[in-house]
Design a protein around this motif. Structure first.
Motif, PDB file in Angstrom:
ATOM      1  N   GLY A 106      25.584   1.835  15.547  1.00 47.64           N
ATOM      2  CA  GLY A 106      24.215   1.555  15.153  1.00 47.64           C
ATOM      3  C   GLY A 106      23.867   2.133  13.795  1.00 47.64           C
ATOM      4  O   GLY A 106      23.045   1.567  13.057  1.00 47.64           O
ATOM      5  N   THR A 107      24.479   3.258  13.447  1.00 49.94           N
ATOM      6  CA  THR A 107      24.250   3.847  12.125  1.00 49.94           C
ATOM      7  C   THR A 107      24.761   2.934  11.021  1.00 49.94           C
ATOM      8  O   THR A 107      24.119   2.764   9.975  1.00 49.94           O
ATOM      9  N   ILE A 108      25.929   2.316  11.247  1.00 50.77           N
ATOM     10  CA  ILE A 108      26.480   1.366  10.269  1.00 50.77           C
ATOM     11  C   ILE A 108      25.535   0.184  10.099  1.00 50.77           C
ATOM     12  O   ILE A 108      25.256  -0.273   8.986  1.00 50.77           O
ATOM     13  N   PHE A 109      25.016  -0.313  11.220  1.00 53.31           N
ATOM     14  CA  PHE A 109      24.065  -1.422  11.159  1.00 53.31           C
ATOM     15  C   PHE A 109      22.802  -1.011  10.401  1.00 53.31           C
ATOM     16  O   PHE A 109      22.255  -1.784   9.616  1.00 53.31           O
ATOM     17  N   TRP A 110      22.333   0.219  10.628  1.00 56.56           N
ATOM     18  CA  TRP A 110      21.126   0.708   9.968  1.00 56.56           C
ATOM     19  C   TRP A 110      21.301   0.727   8.441  1.00 56.56           C
ATOM     20  O   TRP A 110      20.428   0.285   7.703  1.00 56.56           O
ATOM     21  N   VAL A 111      22.450   1.236   7.992  1.00 55.26           N
ATOM     22  CA  VAL A 111      22.709   1.281   6.548  1.00 55.26           C
ATOM     23  C   VAL A 111      22.759  -0.130   5.969  1.00 55.26           C
ATOM     24  O   VAL A 111      22.202  -0.404   4.899  1.00 55.26           O
ATOM     25  N   THR A 115      20.149  -1.781   3.223  1.00 59.78           N
ATOM     26  CA  THR A 115      20.689  -2.335   1.969  1.00 59.78           C
ATOM     27  C   THR A 115      20.148  -3.739   1.722  1.00 59.78           C
ATOM     28  O   THR A 115      19.726  -4.076   0.610  1.00 59.78           O
ATOM     29  N   ILE A 116      20.159  -4.559   2.768  1.00 57.71           N
ATOM     30  CA  ILE A 116      19.647  -5.930   2.628  1.00 57.71           C
ATOM     31  C   ILE A 116      18.140  -5.913   2.366  1.00 57.71           C
ATOM     32  O   ILE A 116      17.620  -6.731   1.583  1.00 57.71           O
ATOM     33  N   ASP A 117      17.424  -4.986   3.002  1.00 56.02           N
ATOM     34  CA  ASP A 117      15.970  -4.903   2.802  1.00 56.02           C
ATOM     35  C   ASP A 117      15.603  -4.652   1.341  1.00 56.02           C
ATOM     36  O   ASP A 117      14.506  -5.017   0.900  1.00 56.02           O
ATOM     37  N   HIS A 122      12.511  -6.794  -4.320  1.00 55.13           N
ATOM     38  CA  HIS A 122      12.488  -7.557  -5.574  1.00 55.13           C
ATOM     39  C   HIS A 122      11.679  -8.846  -5.415  1.00 55.13           C
ATOM     40  O   HIS A 122      11.009  -9.289  -6.348  1.00 55.13           O
ATOM     41  N   TRP A 123      11.743  -9.447  -4.226  1.00 53.84           N
ATOM     42  CA  TRP A 123      10.918 -10.624  -3.969  1.00 53.84           C
ATOM     43  C   TRP A 123       9.437 -10.251  -4.057  1.00 53.84           C
ATOM     44  O   TRP A 123       8.635 -10.993  -4.623  1.00 53.84           O
ATOM     45  N   ALA A 124       9.109  -9.098  -3.493  1.00 59.21           N
ATOM     46  CA  ALA A 124       7.725  -8.634  -3.558  1.00 59.21           C
ATOM     47  C   ALA A 124       7.314  -8.345  -4.999  1.00 59.21           C
ATOM     48  O   ALA A 124       6.171  -8.615  -5.403  1.00 59.21           O
ATOM     49  N   ASP A 125       8.246  -7.808  -5.787  1.00 60.70           N
ATOM     50  CA  ASP A 125       7.953  -7.542  -7.206  1.00 60.70           C
ATOM     51  C   ASP A 125       7.634  -8.842  -7.951  1.00 60.70           C
ATOM     52  O   ASP A 125       6.752  -8.866  -8.825  1.00 60.70           O
ATOM     53  N   ASN A 140       6.649  -7.734   2.375  1.00 58.14           N
ATOM     54  CA  ASN A 140       6.830  -6.371   2.855  1.00 58.14           C
ATOM     55  C   ASN A 140       7.097  -6.294   4.351  1.00 58.14           C
ATOM     56  O   ASN A 140       7.442  -5.220   4.852  1.00 58.14           O
ATOM     57  N   TRP A 141       6.906  -7.416   5.072  1.00 58.76           N
ATOM     58  CA  TRP A 141       7.167  -7.317   6.517  1.00 58.76           C
ATOM     59  C   TRP A 141       7.902  -8.528   7.099  1.00 58.76           C
ATOM     60  O   TRP A 141       8.756  -8.370   7.970  1.00 58.76           O
ATOM     61  N   LEU A 142       7.609  -9.746   6.607  1.00 56.42           N
ATOM     62  CA  LEU A 142       8.157 -10.932   7.271  1.00 56.42           C
ATOM     63  C   LEU A 142       9.678 -11.043   7.199  1.00 56.42           C
ATOM     64  O   LEU A 142      10.345 -11.112   8.245  1.00 56.42           O
ATOM     65  N   PRO A 143      10.314 -11.062   6.018  1.00 58.11           N
ATOM     66  CA  PRO A 143      11.769 -11.286   5.982  1.00 58.11           C
ATOM     67  C   PRO A 143      12.569 -10.169   6.661  1.00 58.11           C
ATOM     68  O   PRO A 143      13.549 -10.444   7.357  1.00 58.11           O
ATOM     69  N   CYS A 144      12.135  -8.916   6.465  1.00 56.54           N
ATOM     70  CA  CYS A 144      12.897  -7.812   7.062  1.00 56.54           C
ATOM     71  C   CYS A 144      12.778  -7.805   8.582  1.00 56.54           C
ATOM     72  O   CYS A 144      13.752  -7.512   9.299  1.00 56.54           O
TER      73      CYS A 144
END
Length: 251
Positions: A106-111, A115-117, A122-125, A140-144
């Protein structure tokens, strides 16, 4: 374990990290003792699920996330670890040996998720540069959240359905060998590690007397854990009351 059960466990695994539970998912749904009970409800064994989840929780008594680091994913250990243990019918000690590597996975998945988030920032920027405040909020919330929901459900489905067969085959292969006994011994030692880490955090000169009182209540009066916990609440209230009064007197 059915596909529906694995899917529901994936939803629960997602909710443990999602912001929808009033922002308190980390303090409740992510804890293995809660995860074990909820997983047990899904699989029709709430009592056994709570027992396994509570035992897994002992490993993570000293668990603490500092900054963006996560030493282990307690949620996947609680939800999927309990699900595999109930599906295969292993004892509690062996369930602990299953839960620990799941937590590390799960830690690997978290990292990877974090990273993808970073791309979504940048999309928000880009929306911010155009003056589109609704776009910034949405990014800030939908894609992640969509990504995390899909990923966690897929992980739960794969690990629960495929892992169940793999684990059953592995347990059948080592049945009657010292390996199975070794897994139980290692699993039995893991809670001691969690308790030791917890004691390292709370065993201070100001609190050691309360630890001694709790030990004496159990050793000499055979008081239950609930009884000791109630005494602990009373002593904590007294301690806070007198500590706050002492600070006020200095002023």
């Amino acid at each position: 374990m059915s596909v529906l059960q694995a899917f529901l466990i994936g939803i629960l695994y997602y909710l443990s990290d999602a912001p929808w539970y009033f922002g308190h998912g980390y303090y409740t749904l992510q804890k293995p003792v809660v995860a074990g009970f909820l997983t047990g409800l899904v699989m029709g064994q709430p009592v056994q699920g709570a027992i396994i989840g509570a035992t897994i929780n002992l490993i993570y008594l000293g668990h603490m996330n500092v900054g963006g680091s996560m030493p282990s994913d307690t949620a996947i250990a609680g939800y999927i670890g309990t699900a595999l243990a109930l599906a295969t019918g292993v004892d509690t000690e062996t369930a602990l040996a299953i839960a620990v590597p799941l937590g590390l996975f799960g830690t690997i998945f978290w990292v990877g998720k974090m990273t993808i988030d970073s791309f979504f920032v940048h999309w928000a920027d880009n929306y911010a540069a155009k003056g589109n405040s609704k776009g910034v909020v949405l990014m800030n919330w939908l894609p992640c959240q969509v990504m995390m929901l899909v990923a966690k459900v897929i992980i739960a489905l794969c690990v629960c359905l495929i892992g169940q067969n793999v684990l059953n085959g592995f347990l059948s292969a080592i049945e009657g060998t010292p390996i199975l006994h070794a897994l139980g011994v290692v699993g039995g030692l893991l809670p001691a590690l969690g308790i030791g880490l917890n004691l390292r955090a709370i065993l201070k000169k100001d609190t050691i007397a309360f630890l001694l009182i709790g030990f004496l209540l159990v050793a000499f009066f055979q008081l239950s854990v609930v009884g000791v916990a109630l005494f602990g609440v009373a002593f904590a209230a007294i301690y806070v009351f007198y500590a706050s009064g002492k600070e006020e007197s200095y002023e």
